[in-house]
Enzyme design. Structure first.
Site, PDB file in Angstrom:
ATOM      1  N   HIS A  55       0.857  -1.189   0.000  1.00  0.00           N
ATOM      2  CA  HIS A  55       0.000   0.000   0.000  1.00  0.00           C
ATOM      3  C   HIS A  55       0.890   1.235   0.000  1.00  0.00           C
ATOM      4  CE1 HIS A  55      -3.979  -1.881   1.596  1.00  0.00           C
ATOM      5  NE2 HIS A  55      -3.394  -2.644   0.693  1.00  0.00           N
ATOM      6  N   GLU A  57       1.230   3.792   2.033  1.00  0.00           N
ATOM      7  CA  GLU A  57       1.908   4.079   3.298  1.00  0.00           C
ATOM      8  C   GLU A  57       3.020   3.066   3.568  1.00  0.00           C
ATOM      9  OE1 GLU A  57      -2.501   5.201   3.755  1.00  0.00           O
ATOM     10  OE2 GLU A  57      -1.360   3.583   2.841  1.00  0.00           O
ATOM     11  N   SER A  80      -7.422   8.040   3.193  1.00  0.00           N
ATOM     12  CA  SER A  80      -7.479   7.583   4.576  1.00  0.00           C
ATOM     13  C   SER A  80      -6.898   6.172   4.699  1.00  0.00           C
ATOM     14  CB  SER A  80      -8.933   7.603   5.055  1.00  0.00           C
ATOM     15  OG  SER A  80      -8.996   7.300   6.424  1.00  0.00           O
ATOM     16  N   CYS A  82      -6.036   2.336   5.506  1.00  0.00           N
ATOM     17  CA  CYS A  82      -6.762   1.110   5.826  1.00  0.00           C
ATOM     18  C   CYS A  82      -6.310   0.598   7.202  1.00  0.00           C
ATOM     19  CB  CYS A  82      -6.502   0.052   4.755  1.00  0.00           C
ATOM     20  SG  CYS A  82      -4.815  -0.625   4.819  1.00  0.00           S
TER      21      CYS A  82
END
Length: 151
Positions: A55, A57, A80, A82
């Site tokens: 992902h 991030e 936002s 997960c």
């Protein structure tokens, strides 16, 4: 209220998201910074690398390498986070997260806040529109990314 550094690093996160979209992947970008000091940037690489946990991030944190501490660091993310990414934020002790948007995916802002993380929601129009476009054009890839079945 976004500070100048917040605007600058959120824009870089958006640019990472756009690059991921242009590569055929999920448009989610992220930046890690300590005050005005840039640490790393990354983007969702699930499609590009065939890695289910890459992902935005996670890619950013991987590129940041080992850190002795995440104290006084901010993670910027175009979408936002997960639960997996939120758990990593908590695990690493990242104290502040700036979220580009949560209209298309309501992540885990309350989960983070309940654990002492300062969460700032930017409602960034570019982040919102890019994610809306992606979901409309590639609903199957979006469903895969968030581990949900299509209706």
């Amino acid at each position: 209220m976004l500070e100048d550094n917040d605007k600058k690093y959120l824009r870089i996160a958006y640019e990472e998201a756009l690059a991921g979209f242009n590569e055929g992947g999920c448009p989610i970008g992220s930046v890690l910074a300590k005050g005005d000091q840039f640490v790393a940037k990354g983007r969702n690489q699930r499609v590009q690398k065939g890695d289910p946990i890459a992902h935005g991030e996670m890619d950013c944190l991987r590129k940041a390498g080992r850190q002795s501490s995440y104290k006084n660091m901010t993670l910027y993310t175009s979408l936002s986070p997960c639960m997996m990414c939120s758990g990593t934020i908590i695990q690493f002790g990242i104290e502040r997260v700036v979220v580009g948007e949560n209209k298309n995916f309501g992540g885990n802002e309350d989960f983070l806040r309940d654990r002492g993380v300062e969460v700032i929601l930017a409602d960034d129009r570019d982040c919102i529109e890019l994610m809306e476009r992606f979901i409309a054009e590639k609903p199957e890839l979006w469903a895969e990314d968030i581990a949900e079945d299509l209706p």
